[in-house]
Design a protein around this motif. Structure first.
Motif, PDB file in Angstrom:
ATOM      1  N   ASN A  48      -7.081   4.211   1.261  1.00  0.00           N
ATOM      2  CA  ASN A  48      -6.203   4.005   2.419  1.00  0.00           C
ATOM      3  C   ASN A  48      -4.901   4.787   2.303  1.00  0.00           C
ATOM      4  O   ASN A  48      -4.342   4.919   1.216  1.00  0.00           O
ATOM      5  CB  ASN A  48      -5.910   2.513   2.539  1.00  0.00           C
ATOM      6  CG  ASN A  48      -7.173   1.714   2.320  1.00  0.00           C
ATOM      7  OD1 ASN A  48      -8.075   1.750   3.139  1.00  0.00           O
ATOM      8  ND2 ASN A  48      -7.284   1.040   1.175  1.00  0.00           N
TER       9      ASN A  48
ATOM     10  N   SER B  27      -8.474   0.820   5.783  1.00  0.00           N
ATOM     11  CA  SER B  27      -7.164   0.531   6.369  1.00  0.00           C
ATOM     12  C   SER B  27      -6.317   1.798   6.458  1.00  0.00           C
ATOM     13  O   SER B  27      -6.595   2.792   5.783  1.00  0.00           O
ATOM     14  CB  SER B  27      -6.446  -0.535   5.538  1.00  0.00           C
ATOM     15  OG  SER B  27      -5.292  -0.955   6.215  1.00  0.00           O
TER      16      SER B  27
ATOM     17  N   THR C  70      -7.962  -2.643   0.440  1.00  0.00           N
ATOM     18  CA  THR C  70      -7.021  -2.118   1.435  1.00  0.00           C
ATOM     19  C   THR C  70      -5.749  -1.540   0.795  1.00  0.00           C
ATOM     20  O   THR C  70      -4.784  -1.236   1.501  1.00  0.00           O
ATOM     21  CB  THR C  70      -6.596  -3.238   2.411  1.00  0.00           C
ATOM     22  OG1 THR C  70      -6.105  -4.335   1.634  1.00  0.00           O
ATOM     23  CG2 THR C  70      -7.731  -3.681   3.302  1.00  0.00           C
TER      24      THR C  70
ATOM     25  N   ILE D  72      -9.016  -0.645  10.366  1.00  0.00           N
ATOM     26  CA  ILE D  72      -7.747  -1.363  10.542  1.00  0.00           C
ATOM     27  C   ILE D  72      -6.609  -0.330  10.560  1.00  0.00           C
ATOM     28  O   ILE D  72      -6.549   0.544   9.697  1.00  0.00           O
ATOM     29  CB  ILE D  72      -7.496  -2.355   9.378  1.00  0.00           C
ATOM     30  CG1 ILE D  72      -8.695  -3.296   9.191  1.00  0.00           C
ATOM     31  CG2 ILE D  72      -6.226  -3.158   9.602  1.00  0.00           C
ATOM     32  CD1 ILE D  72      -8.669  -4.082   7.882  1.00  0.00           C
TER      33      ILE D  72
ATOM     34  N   TYR E 112      -2.346  -0.253  10.892  1.00  0.00           N
ATOM     35  CA  TYR E 112      -1.061  -0.961  10.978  1.00  0.00           C
ATOM     36  C   TYR E 112       0.006   0.010  11.470  1.00  0.00           C
ATOM     37  O   TYR E 112       0.018   1.172  11.055  1.00  0.00           O
ATOM     38  CB  TYR E 112      -0.627  -1.460   9.598  1.00  0.00           C
ATOM     39  CG  TYR E 112      -1.468  -2.569   9.015  1.00  0.00           C
ATOM     40  CD1 TYR E 112      -1.148  -3.903   9.242  1.00  0.00           C
ATOM     41  CD2 TYR E 112      -2.561  -2.295   8.194  1.00  0.00           C
ATOM     42  CE1 TYR E 112      -1.896  -4.929   8.679  1.00  0.00           C
ATOM     43  CE2 TYR E 112      -3.320  -3.316   7.634  1.00  0.00           C
ATOM     44  CZ  TYR E 112      -2.987  -4.637   7.880  1.00  0.00           C
ATOM     45  OH  TYR E 112      -3.718  -5.646   7.329  1.00  0.00           O
TER      46      TYR E 112
ATOM     47  N   SER F   1      -2.088   3.240   7.958  1.00  0.00           N
ATOM     48  CA  SER F   1      -0.775   2.790   8.417  1.00  0.00           C
ATOM     49  C   SER F   1       0.093   3.969   8.828  1.00  0.00           C
ATOM     50  O   SER F   1       0.001   5.055   8.248  1.00  0.00           O
ATOM     51  CB  SER F   1      -0.104   1.999   7.277  1.00  0.00           C
ATOM     52  OG  SER F   1       1.286   2.027   7.392  1.00  0.00           O
TER      53      SER F   1
ATOM     54  N   THR G  77      -0.663  -1.218   4.424  1.00  0.00           N
ATOM     55  CA  THR G  77      -2.118  -1.206   4.679  1.00  0.00           C
ATOM     56  C   THR G  77      -2.776  -2.541   4.354  1.00  0.00           C
ATOM     57  O   THR G  77      -3.987  -2.682   4.548  1.00  0.00           O
ATOM     58  CB  THR G  77      -2.809  -0.111   3.826  1.00  0.00           C
ATOM     59  OG1 THR G  77      -2.472  -0.328   2.441  1.00  0.00           O
ATOM     60  CG2 THR G  77      -2.388   1.278   4.250  1.00  0.00           C
TER      61      THR G  77
END
Ligand code: ADP
Length: 494
Positions: free
Chosen positions: A252, A411, A282, A433, A435, A413, A440
């Motif tokens: 991630n 994840s 993650t 996912i 963010y 971000s 993350t």
């Protein structure tokens, strides 16, 4: 202390007579207990017990099954600190985080309890008159739940609560590094009133896991672990037409734009990279820094990471605990060596920690590499430890390309104040996912959790989606016309 499997309502040793030891990774002289090393014969008996119990459990109304899970959540809540302390002793992450792990199980229990009252199907109009059409959810049978050690309570609860709520019975095979938490979890399910045979616990390693996947009485497999093992599990499931949910690795990344709140990002990156000692699927393992803020942020990172306190996760004030075991520690140290050989610059950490009473545990210093190129193995492969690779970029497009340029997609971000970039990230990041202005890590029980590419196989844990996995859809037509009505024919060709 001796622990046992739980099969058909009885605590019993493995038929093999073999056992393994559970040790504290912060202090290997601290032995937590001895657990059965199960083989296929233990799994077979457990699956038979689960198959038998399924006959009655599937008929218990879902709201009633939910009531028992609510009770389990209440017991977990009452024992939260004790369980967290036990979990930290067993797998190392700090007490605040193991409390979070317990809380996630509590949230999942309460969420499951409420879903018991709305296990939705669909009712839709039929194309024919005097005919009723709907789909309903039914349980599937016996669920094999195979779990890793990094979330010893949260991950089993993500699988087992929805499995039970949907009316399946369970054979639970926890990781060998965290059998004690699994034991306590099953004790709590028993205390909550889950009937005999509905939950079965089989300890052990690969051999027991393989037997769960192979057992003909087990219809569905929910697996969390490495992508390598997940692939093997999927192949075996395919050969038997078993339904399988896989939640696997991640690599991630956080992208930090030059307009971001750097102080906020700093806390997020440090938490994402070094929380759970980097041992989360993650975890933030790549940090992509805009060239304008690269040097400044690297300086901020070094100063912040220098302040992290490493030690036994049950000691007050400790920020980061040990890694899980000797093998994993060596793997992480090998990756650090590899990073240096590849040409990256290790700017902090990079070693095992043995001073100040840490020699008896598996402690690795929080480690940061700069000058990392996207193609380096330390920027491509999952390390599962406290190692952060920093990469520099010039444009947002270039950063997205780097973020997406790995085989995983769990994840992601982005830190920015630019709303347009935020929405482009939501659209373009190849990850299950994303963010915005947050690290993350930080999944919530009522939202779907899972990834794309080699992270998963399309299923999700958490949220409503997991109930799809653990239930079978049955379509029902009720024709009250009293005549034969042929769909697609009688209402068109008259
Ligand atoms: P990790 O690196 O997180 O330990 P693994 O993928 O090795 O990940 O293990 C995850 C879980 O899968 C553990 O409970 C482990 O015992 C189990 N396991 C390992 N190998 C197999 C296998 N071939 N079939 C089924 N389960 C397995």
């Amino acid at each position: 202390m001796q622990f046992y499997n739980y099969i058909g309502g009885q605590w019993r040793p493995s038929a093999s007579g073999k056992t393994f030891l559970n040790i504290n990774p912060a202090d290997t002289s601290d032995i937590i207990g001895e657990f059965p090393q199960s083989t296929d014969s233990d799994v077979r008996i457990a699956a038979e017990a689960a198959r038998e119990a399924y006959k009655t459990w599937r008929l218990v109304p879902a709201p009633k099954r939910g009531d028992l899970l609510r009770k389990a959540g209440q017991i977990l809540a009452a024992r939260k600190d004790e369980l967290a302390c036990e979990m930290t002793r067993e797998m190392g992450k700090v007490f605040a985080e193991t409390k979070g792990d317990v809380q996630e199980a509590i949230d999942t229990a309460y969420y499951a309890a409420t879903e018991g009252r709305r296990l939705f199907g669909y009712t839709v109009p039929s194309e024919l008159p005097n005919k009723f059409a709907m789909s309903i959810r039914q349980p599937i049978g016996v669920a094999g739940c195979i779990t890793p050690w990094n979330f010893p309570l949260a991950i089993p609860s993500w699988k087992i609560f929805p499995a039970l709520l949907c009316g399946n019975t369970v054979v639970f095979k926890p990781a060998m590094d965290t059998p004690k938490t699994a034991h306590t979890f099953v004790e709590i399910l028993i205390e909550a009133g889950i009937p005999e045979g509905v939950i079965n616990l089989v300890h052990g390693g690969d051999e027991a896991g393989k037997a769960v996947v192979a057992d003909p009485n087990i219809q569905l497999i929910s697996f969390t672990g490495s992508s390598e093992t997940g692939k093997i599990v999927a192949q075996h499931c395919a050969a038997q037409h078993k339904r399988v949910s896989l939640e696997m690795g991640g690599k991630n990344a956080v992208i930090l734009m030059d307009d971001a709140d750097l102080q906020l990002a700093l806390e997020g990156v440090v938490w994402g990279a070094f929380g759970t000692t980097g041992q989360r699927c993650t975890a933030t393992s790549r940090l992509l820094l805009h060239e304008k803020i690269h040097d400044k942020f690297v300086e901020m990172l070094i100063r912040r990471v220098e302040r992290l306190r490493i030690g036994n996760g049950n000691d007050a004030g400790v920020d980061m605990g040990p890694v899980i075991n000797a093998e994993q520690m060596q793997r992480i140290l090998d990756y650090i060596e590899l990073g240096k050989q590849e040409g990256a610059t290790c700017i902090i950490g990079g070693t095992r920690l043995t001073e100040n009473g840490l020699a008896k545990g598996f402690f690795v210093a929080p480690t940061i590499f700069t000058n990392v190129k996207p193609e380096y193995r330390i920027a491509q492969e999952e390390i599962f430890g406290p190692v952060l690779s920093v990469l520099k970029f010039n444009t947002f497009e270039e950063a997205v390309k780097i973020l997406n340029g790995v085989r995983y997609g769990l994840s992601s971000s982005l830190y920015t104040h630019n709303i347009n970039l935020a929405f482009r990230a939501i659209r373009d990041f190849e990850a299950g996912i994303t963010y915005i202005n947050a690290p993350t890590i930080g999944a919530e029980a009522h939202l779907p959790f899972g990834g794309v590419k080699e992270t998963g196989n399309g299923h999700r844990e958490g949220g409503w989606q997991v109930y799809d996995f653990f239930s079978e859809t049955k379509t029902v037509y009720v024709d009250f016309s009293g005549a034969l009505q042929r769909a697609q024919i009688d209402n068109y060709d008259k």
